[in-house]
Design an enzyme around this catalytic site. Structure first.
Site, PDB file in Angstrom:
ATOM      1  N   HIS A  36       0.919  -0.914  -0.493  1.00 36.83           N
ATOM      2  CA  HIS A  36       0.224  -0.113  -0.328  1.00 36.83           C
ATOM      3  C   HIS A  36       1.219   0.826  -0.035  1.00 36.83           C
ATOM      4  O   HIS A  36       0.925   2.270  -0.821  1.00 36.83           O
ATOM      5  CB  HIS A  36      -0.914  -0.348   1.726  1.00 36.83           C
ATOM      6  CG  HIS A  36      -1.585   1.579   1.341  1.00 36.83           C
ATOM      7  ND1 HIS A  36      -2.605   2.037   1.002  1.00 36.83           N
ATOM      8  CD2 HIS A  36      -1.106   2.374   2.996  1.00 36.83           C
ATOM      9  CE1 HIS A  36      -3.255   2.861   1.326  1.00 36.83           C
ATOM     10  NE2 HIS A  36      -2.401   3.036   2.666  1.00 36.83           N
ATOM     11  N   ASP A  58       6.950  22.135 -25.243  1.00 38.14           N
ATOM     12  CA  ASP A  58       7.121  21.249 -25.111  1.00 38.14           C
ATOM     13  C   ASP A  58       8.282  21.225 -23.858  1.00 38.14           C
ATOM     14  O   ASP A  58       9.299  22.433 -23.467  1.00 38.14           O
ATOM     15  CB  ASP A  58       7.518  20.143 -25.883  1.00 38.14           C
ATOM     16  CG  ASP A  58       6.734  19.049 -25.678  1.00 38.14           C
ATOM     17  OD1 ASP A  58       7.008  18.434 -24.559  1.00 38.14           O
ATOM     18  OD2 ASP A  58       6.087  18.054 -26.923  1.00 38.14           O
ATOM     19  N   TRP A  67       7.776  -0.198   4.373  1.00 45.44           N
ATOM     20  CA  TRP A  67       7.766  -0.383   2.985  1.00 45.44           C
ATOM     21  C   TRP A  67       9.369   0.488   2.901  1.00 45.44           C
ATOM     22  O   TRP A  67       9.983   0.404   1.980  1.00 45.44           O
ATOM     23  CB  TRP A  67       7.180   1.329   2.286  1.00 45.44           C
ATOM     24  CG  TRP A  67       6.887   2.772   3.100  1.00 45.44           C
ATOM     25  CD1 TRP A  67       6.711   2.508   4.025  1.00 45.44           C
ATOM     26  CD2 TRP A  67       7.691   3.163   2.433  1.00 45.44           C
ATOM     27  NE1 TRP A  67       7.176   3.834   4.532  1.00 45.44           N
ATOM     28  CE2 TRP A  67       7.899   5.201   3.554  1.00 45.44           C
ATOM     29  CE3 TRP A  67       8.936   4.146   1.518  1.00 45.44           C
ATOM     30  CZ2 TRP A  67       8.845   5.744   3.222  1.00 45.44           C
ATOM     31  CZ3 TRP A  67       9.366   5.452   1.181  1.00 45.44           C
ATOM     32  CH2 TRP A  67       8.680   5.791   2.492  1.00 45.44           C
ATOM     33  N   SER A  74      12.625   6.059 -13.648  1.00 51.07           N
ATOM     34  CA  SER A  74      12.168   6.992 -14.103  1.00 51.07           C
ATOM     35  C   SER A  74      12.278   8.357 -13.450  1.00 51.07           C
ATOM     36  O   SER A  74      11.907   9.092 -14.123  1.00 51.07           O
ATOM     37  CB  SER A  74      10.850   6.371 -13.621  1.00 51.07           C
ATOM     38  OG  SER A  74       9.242   7.028 -14.009  1.00 51.07           O
ATOM     39  N   SER A  75      12.304   8.236 -12.261  1.00 52.80           N
ATOM     40  CA  SER A  75      11.895   9.988 -11.732  1.00 52.80           C
ATOM     41  C   SER A  75      12.772  10.532 -10.993  1.00 52.80           C
ATOM     42  O   SER A  75      12.854  11.891 -12.060  1.00 52.80           O
ATOM     43  CB  SER A  75      12.278   9.427  -9.692  1.00 52.80           C
ATOM     44  OG  SER A  75      10.618   9.065  -9.474  1.00 52.80           O
ATOM     45  N   HIS A 128      13.271  11.222   3.969  1.00 52.38           N
ATOM     46  CA  HIS A 128      12.792  12.830   4.654  1.00 52.38           C
ATOM     47  C   HIS A 128      12.788  13.770   3.557  1.00 52.38           C
ATOM     48  O   HIS A 128      11.686  14.462   2.823  1.00 52.38           O
ATOM     49  CB  HIS A 128      13.413  13.204   5.865  1.00 52.38           C
ATOM     50  CG  HIS A 128      12.889  14.382   6.361  1.00 52.38           C
ATOM     51  ND1 HIS A 128      10.982  13.779   6.697  1.00 52.38           N
ATOM     52  CD2 HIS A 128      12.144  15.743   6.431  1.00 52.38           C
ATOM     53  CE1 HIS A 128      10.615  14.334   7.597  1.00 52.38           C
ATOM     54  NE2 HIS A 128      11.044  15.865   6.942  1.00 52.38           N
ATOM     55  N   GLU A 131      12.027  12.619   0.769  1.00 50.63           N
ATOM     56  CA  GLU A 131      10.839  12.319  -0.477  1.00 50.63           C
ATOM     57  C   GLU A 131       9.854  12.717   0.207  1.00 50.63           C
ATOM     58  O   GLU A 131       8.931  13.158  -0.443  1.00 50.63           O
ATOM     59  CB  GLU A 131      11.304  10.624   0.293  1.00 50.63           C
ATOM     60  CG  GLU A 131      10.010   9.941  -0.776  1.00 50.63           C
ATOM     61  CD  GLU A 131       9.553  10.371  -1.714  1.00 50.63           C
ATOM     62  OE1 GLU A 131      10.433  10.084  -2.825  1.00 50.63           O
ATOM     63  OE2 GLU A 131       8.233   9.863  -2.426  1.00 50.63           O
ATOM     64  N   TYR A 162       8.850  15.640   1.294  1.00 51.52           N
ATOM     65  CA  TYR A 162       8.922  16.966   1.061  1.00 51.52           C
ATOM     66  C   TYR A 162       8.749  16.990  -0.947  1.00 51.52           C
ATOM     67  O   TYR A 162       8.233  17.788  -1.241  1.00 51.52           O
ATOM     68  CB  TYR A 162      10.176  17.901   1.373  1.00 51.52           C
ATOM     69  CG  TYR A 162       9.869  18.410   2.715  1.00 51.52           C
ATOM     70  CD1 TYR A 162       8.596  19.222   3.205  1.00 51.52           C
ATOM     71  CD2 TYR A 162      11.183  17.472   3.541  1.00 51.52           C
ATOM     72  CE1 TYR A 162       8.745  18.895   4.575  1.00 51.52           C
ATOM     73  CE2 TYR A 162       9.974  17.475   4.964  1.00 51.52           C
ATOM     74  CZ  TYR A 162       9.300  18.555   5.574  1.00 51.52           C
ATOM     75  OH  TYR A 162       9.516  18.132   6.547  1.00 51.52           O
ATOM     76  N   SER A 171      -0.936  27.342  -4.463  1.00 55.64           N
ATOM     77  CA  SER A 171      -0.446  28.725  -4.572  1.00 55.64           C
ATOM     78  C   SER A 171      -0.851  29.429  -5.858  1.00 55.64           C
ATOM     79  O   SER A 171      -0.980  30.332  -6.006  1.00 55.64           O
ATOM     80  CB  SER A 171       1.379  28.961  -4.283  1.00 55.64           C
ATOM     81  OG  SER A 171       1.395  28.230  -2.906  1.00 55.64           O
ATOM     82  N   HIS A 214      14.934  12.050  12.827  1.00 54.17           N
ATOM     83  CA  HIS A 214      14.167  12.565  13.868  1.00 54.17           C
ATOM     84  C   HIS A 214      13.048  11.062  12.733  1.00 54.17           C
ATOM     85  O   HIS A 214      11.879  10.925  13.463  1.00 54.17           O
ATOM     86  CB  HIS A 214      13.271  13.132  13.646  1.00 54.17           C
ATOM     87  CG  HIS A 214      12.080  13.957  12.355  1.00 54.17           C
ATOM     88  ND1 HIS A 214      12.499  14.731  11.741  1.00 54.17           N
ATOM     89  CD2 HIS A 214      12.587  12.757  11.229  1.00 54.17           C
ATOM     90  CE1 HIS A 214      11.697  14.927  10.182  1.00 54.17           C
ATOM     91  NE2 HIS A 214      11.055  13.844  10.270  1.00 54.17           N
ATOM     92  N   HIS A 215      13.236   9.939  12.370  1.00 55.96           N
ATOM     93  CA  HIS A 215      12.889   9.175  12.492  1.00 55.96           C
ATOM     94  C   HIS A 215      12.930   7.787  13.076  1.00 55.96           C
ATOM     95  O   HIS A 215      12.669   6.755  12.664  1.00 55.96           O
ATOM     96  CB  HIS A 215      12.712   8.045  10.804  1.00 55.96           C
ATOM     97  CG  HIS A 215      11.570   9.520   9.499  1.00 55.96           C
ATOM     98  ND1 HIS A 215      10.499   9.079  10.011  1.00 55.96           N
ATOM     99  CD2 HIS A 215      12.426  10.791   9.116  1.00 55.96           C
ATOM    100  CE1 HIS A 215      10.009  10.574   8.737  1.00 55.96           C
ATOM    101  NE2 HIS A 215      11.881  11.512   8.509  1.00 55.96           N
ATOM    102  N   THR A 252       7.296  26.078   6.896  1.00 55.50           N
ATOM    103  CA  THR A 252       5.753  25.864   6.495  1.00 55.50           C
ATOM    104  C   THR A 252       4.984  26.425   6.851  1.00 55.50           C
ATOM    105  O   THR A 252       3.989  26.863   6.945  1.00 55.50           O
ATOM    106  CB  THR A 252       5.559  24.651   6.829  1.00 55.50           C
ATOM    107  OG1 THR A 252       7.148  23.759   6.931  1.00 55.50           O
ATOM    108  CG2 THR A 252       4.710  23.522   6.916  1.00 55.50           C
ATOM    109  N   LYS A 292       4.255  29.702   5.486  1.00 60.03           N
ATOM    110  CA  LYS A 292       3.939  28.940   3.654  1.00 60.03           C
ATOM    111  C   LYS A 292       2.107  29.126   3.901  1.00 60.03           C
ATOM    112  O   LYS A 292       0.923  29.650   3.304  1.00 60.03           O
ATOM    113  CB  LYS A 292       3.529  28.019   3.109  1.00 60.03           C
ATOM    114  CG  LYS A 292       5.340  27.956   2.630  1.00 60.03           C
ATOM    115  CD  LYS A 292       5.512  26.645   1.987  1.00 60.03           C
ATOM    116  CE  LYS A 292       5.003  27.387   0.440  1.00 60.03           C
ATOM    117  NZ  LYS A 292       5.891  27.115  -0.663  1.00 60.03           N
ATOM    118  N   ARG A 323       1.204   0.227  15.407  1.00 60.19           N
ATOM    119  CA  ARG A 323       0.974   0.319  13.412  1.00 60.19           C
ATOM    120  C   ARG A 323       1.588  -1.396  13.176  1.00 60.19           C
ATOM    121  O   ARG A 323       2.581  -2.091  13.775  1.00 60.19           O
ATOM    122  CB  ARG A 323       3.026   1.171  12.894  1.00 60.19           C
ATOM    123  CG  ARG A 323       2.235   2.497  13.273  1.00 60.19           C
ATOM    124  CD  ARG A 323       3.767   3.363  12.713  1.00 60.19           C
ATOM    125  NE  ARG A 323       3.263   2.768  11.361  1.00 60.19           N
ATOM    126  CZ  ARG A 323       4.326   3.509  10.426  1.00 60.19           C
ATOM    127  NH1 ARG A 323       5.844   3.919  10.628  1.00 60.19           N
ATOM    128  NH2 ARG A 323       4.120   3.134   9.224  1.00 60.19           N
TER     129      ARG A 323
END
Lengths: 543, 405
Positions: free
Chosen positions: A90, A119, A155, A182-183, A266, A268, A270, A281, A315-316, A341, A344, A463
């Site tokens: 998932h 293009d 994951w 790809s990314s 991390h 990722e 963002y 925006s 922090h993870h 943040t 924003k 979890r």
């Protein structure tokens, strides 16, 4: 396929309405080969978006398996191993197969039109970076049908657990490599486009926020995907070639994997939210009929978030045991992220303030985003407090937190973007009444789904468990009801999109009364080729 | 057990805010069915857990205040500044002054949060002057506790009856065990109150995480590394916890139960436990008759094997082989014992030589050879297992009872 027929509807108009082009410019080819060989940014954008929509339902079905099992305590439906493989898949599907491709699809469609380019800079690369994705996900999803089952170690693929996986392991690693390639290619393309293809006069500080946020996101991707590739390759050699990067018995360290992984992971996070900031925006000023408040500070805030995202990864990992100085550093750097943040969010609110707002579906989703993303952001601030985080860590409180920023955050921004730009893509207005229903139903259920998770998490539910004790039963049942409600209400979204592709009220070129930006100066639907000659930006506002 | 800090006096505006928040929660269905203690982090029973809870509530109130301010302005704006009211949009779009304000004010709030948080963190990391050390080792899927100074060591897993019942079917298990479902273990971790206990966490296979919310303890147990943690428990009681780090198939089924007793009671318990362990060592190789072996074997099977091979020995096709009618369980006895001792490389089948005693292995092998319709009539004695261990290959795998004889 709906993909083909629906898009024929779009494109048939295009050559006809397209003006003054000469000789070898042409409309699209017909049939399947059009989609396989296309190098057109709009085609590729559509491919990405349809792909993402399909994966959204695959990933969503997995989420419903999870919530069905958790509807009541006890094991009723699936084996715990399959349950673990559902949570793992998932996440991989939703992150790499839904949110990222959707943002790339939006970038493909909108960036060239926003900066007045004909293009993307590297069209063939563009084709390739899309067509890798279906194969990567075919490999990933095929592991569910292998004897050993799909990946079931989360994951995050933490060793040694992930190394216990059966033969599907190698397939998962290769699928991740493909997604990464790809990314990275997509990102290089976006950077090259933004640097080289802007119409004369479109300076950096005139670019729409969506272009800015994507430019910064592309850099994050280019910087971090190779780190992920390194980490998973080390897992691969640990598993099959006798290395011991992550095994203490061979002189390695399992926690080193976590450091490498989160150095990717991390930023990722963002990557999954910065383009959303860009979308919001764009939408809020349109429907507030007032320019974006604090454009410069928005750009700087985005850049600060991107920079800070590289120095907060541990922090993870507050429970893995790290030196006191490390804990303090990562606590404070993490807290710092809330400053840009916050800027924003305050800017969006200031944009709304004293505007003249209307609440069409894109605006509803954008406001939903601001409120619910902020809820997720505030629980993120709570998670930054290390001593408290140690208690929140690996509980449903964390699950609630990141789902608030990703579902009513990233996913809502993608839906807002779809409603906002689909009249430009198809030339038709979507059904506004159904769109509003979609918003309200989704918003009720998404909160019924995720809000109770805060409670069960704080009360002690960990979890990634398929079963739990009776004390958590009530709220899990509520969350599962929310999950099914939210899941099925997304069918309404599909219906609205298909209906809009097929027909509907003709959209004007401007589409929205308060819209600004070059994309609104081209006809609706946007012709197959736009801005073959650079626009005169003295006549139009770029942002 | 524990409740929220209703007793802690809060400033009036905060109390008002809390009421607002509770009010908004009422929008969610079924609020009425849950009490407060099921909604919030427990205050716990150590000074540190109370500190952590205090930090949690403080940052929660800060977040509520920020949320109320931001959403309040948005709601007012959405009401007043809508086109349908005929307003004309303003044109302002920047203000350096305002930007500076909403950068600096949050920064100050953060500093105000960071200072107390850092203090608690420093306290957490102070392992000095501990009076007792317990090594906690995570296994798939149970815990091993080793009281380093007391000479006591044992495994602690989900209660064997619950473990079997939950595999036979959810409804049975829920009906049978009710509120205790998944919250009971075969051997509780008994600890004294008022003593600074140092926990040393490690793991034997994959990463686990030893988490007891009421003690505000959560630290990963990492194979090959040792993590420290400490607690001084203020009140006697039973405190539940669980493994917090995904550790494979039965991650959800490795609960923790900590029983805190007065130091005197602890001393009594420790003496008994030690005597019990010594007695078990003395008699562990005594021959047993078949019914005794089968009875012990069933409980060993329930606690250790049934997780994968299932309650009726049927296994899970494609994942875990069946024991019912298997070649191993009906074939050569020595090969069967060897497989249990050493496991099978590259599969989830662990080597049990370090986790089970000779007597337990003898019992469980005997059980497997006679249950599930295998009916071989074989019985294995503890001495047979010791003989199997004492071959050169097995010399290093002596079971460690944690007691120096």
């Amino acid at each position: 396929m709906t993909t083909d027929s629906s898009h024929d509807g779009v494109v048939h108009h295009a050559p006809g309405e397209h003006h003054d082009h000469d000789h070898d410019h042409h409309g699209p080819a017909y049939g399947l080969m059009r989609w396989i060989t296309t190098t057109n940014h709009k085609d590729i954008g559509s491919l990405y978006l349809w792909f993402s929509l399909i994966m959204f339902f695959i990933g969503g079905a997995m989420a419903l398996v999870i919530r069905a099992e958790l509807f009541q305590p006890g094991i009723q439906i699936v084996d715990p191993m399959f349950f673990n493989s559902m949570t793992t898949m998932h996440a991989l599907v939703m992150i790499f197969g839904v949110v990222m491709p959707a943002f790339v699809g939006l970038a493909n469609w909108m960036i060239p039109m926003m900066i007045g380019a004909p293009d993307m800079a590297l069209p063939r690369l563009n084709n390739w970076s899309f067509w890798i994705m279906p194969f990567a996900f075919a490999i990933l999803l095929s592991t569910l049908f292998m004897d050993s089952g799909g990946p079931a170690g989360g994951w995050t693929l933490y060793p040694p657990l992930s190394l216990q996986m059966g033969d599907s392991f190698a397939f998962v690693i290769f699928a991740i490599h493909f997604m990464g390639i790809s990314s990275v290619m997509g990102s290089i393309n976006i950077v090259a486009t933004i640097f080289n293809m802007r119409a004369p006069g479109v300076t950096f500080m005139k670019m729409p926020m969506f272009v800015w946020t994507w430019l910064i996101t592309a850099y994050l991707l280019i910087a971090t995907i190779p780190v992920l590739a390194g980490a998973v390759t080390m897992l691969l050699t640990d598993r099959y070639f006798g290395t011991s990067f992550f095994s203490a018995a061979g002189g390695g360290d399992p926690v080193m994997f976590q450091h490498i992984f989160w150095f990717f992971g991390h930023p990722e996070v963002y990557i999954l939210i910065l383009p959303a900031f860009g979308i919001i925006s764009s939408i809020i000023p349109t429907f507030a009929r007032k320019p974006l408040f604090g454009y410069d500070s928005m750009v700087y805030a985005t850049a600060s978030i991107a920079f800070l995202s590289f120095i907060v990864w541990a922090h993870h990992m507050f429970t893995t045991g790290m030196p006191l100085a490390g804990s303090l550093f990562f606590m404070m750097s993490t807290m710092l992220i809330s400053v840009p943040t916050g800027v924003k969010v305050f800017n969006w609110v200031a944009t709304m303030w004293r505007g003249a707002m209307t609440f069409e579906t894109p605006m509803l989703f954008a406001i939903g985003f601001v409120i619910m993303f902020t809820i997720g952001g505030l629980s993120g601030l709570m998670l930054a407090i290390t001593p408290a985080d140690i208690q929140y860590h690996d509980t449903y409180f964390v699950v609630a937190h990141f789902h608030y920023v990703l579902v009513p955050g990233a996913i809502y921004s993608i839906m807002a973007a779809t409603y906002y730009w689909i009249p430009k893509w198809t030339g038709n207005m979507y059904d506004e009444t159904l769109g509003k229903w979609h918003f309200w139903i989704s918003t009720v259920f998404v909160n019924v789904l995720f809000f109770p998770m805060h409670f069960v998490g704080l009360a002690g539910m960990n979890r990634r468990i398929p079963d739990y004790s009776l004390q958590f039963a009530d709220w899990n049942m509520v969350a599962s009801i929310g999950a099914f409600g939210f899941g099925f209400s997304q069918l309404l979204f599909v219906w609205i999109v298909i209906k809009c592709v097929r027909g509907g009220k003709q959209a004007t070129d401007e589409v929205w009364e308060g819209a600004r930006g070059l994309e609104w100066t081209v006809p609706s639907p946007a012709p197959y080729h736009t801005f073959e000659t650079a626009p005169d930006i003295t006549k139009y506002a770029v942002r | 057990m524990t409740t929220t800090d209703h007793s802690v006096p809060t400033p009036a505006p905060l109390r008002h805010l809390m009421r607002l928040l509770v009010g908004s929660c009422a929008l969610l269905p079924a609020l009425a069915i849950a009490g407060w203690d099921e909604l919030n982090m427990p205050v716990g029973v150590t000074d540190l857990s109370a500190d952590v809870h205090g930090l949690h509530m403080r940052i929660f109130y800060v977040c509520c205040a920020i949320g109320a301010a931001v959403f309040g302005v948005m709601i007012v704006s959405m009401f007043l500044h809508r086109k349908s009211r005929g307003v004309k949009p303003a044109t302002f779009h920047e203000s350096t002054k305002v930007e500076i304000v909403w950068t600096v004010v949050p920064l100050l709030i953060l500093v105000a949060m960071a200072v107390p948080a850092a203090k608690v963190l420093i306290k957490m990391e102070d392992f000095s002057d501990s009076e007792m050390s317990i090594k906690v080792t995570g296994y798939q899927w149970r815990w091993h506790y080793d009281y380093l100074d007391e000479g006591i060591a044992f495994y602690s897993a989900l209660d064997a009856e619950q473990n079997l019942a939950r595999q036979r079917g959810a409804d049975d298990a829920l009906e049978q065990f009710g509120d205790t479902y998944l919250r009971e273990v075969d051997n509780e971790l008994v600890v004294p109150t008022g003593v600074k206990i140092r926990f040393l966490n490690t793991a034997a296979d994959v990463i686990h995480s030893w988490w007891v919310p009421d003690l505000a303890l959560k630290k990963d147990a990492i194979p090959g590394f040792i993590n420290e943690n400490w607690a001084t428990i203020n009140e006697p009681g039973v405190y539940n916890g669980k493994c917090a780090e995904l550790c494979g198939r039965d991650h959800g089924f490795m609960p923790i139960v900590v029983r805190a007793v007065t130091p005197e009671e602890f001393q009594v318990w420790a003496d008994e436990k030690r005597a019990e362990t010594l007695a078990a060592i003395e008699t562990q190789h005594d021959p047993r008759d078949l019914p005794t072996l089968l009875a012990q074997g069933e409980s060993v099977y329930g606690a250790n094997c049934s997780t994968c091979h299932q309650a009726e020995g049927q296994g899970i096709p494609g994942m875990f082989p069946a024991i019912a009618g298997s070649d191993i369980a009906t074939g050569d006895i020595d090969a069967h014992v060897a497989m249990v001792l050493h496991g099978v490389d590259g599969t989830p089948m662990n080597a049990w030589s370090g986790a089970l005693t000779d007597a337990e292995i003898a019992a469980v092998v005997t059980y497997q050879r006679n249950a599930f319709g295998n009916d071989t009539g074989d019985s294995v004695q503890p001495l047979d297992v010791r003989a199997a261990r004492s071959t050169a290959l097995n010399a290093a795998t002596e079971f460690d009872m944690g007691v120096t004889q």
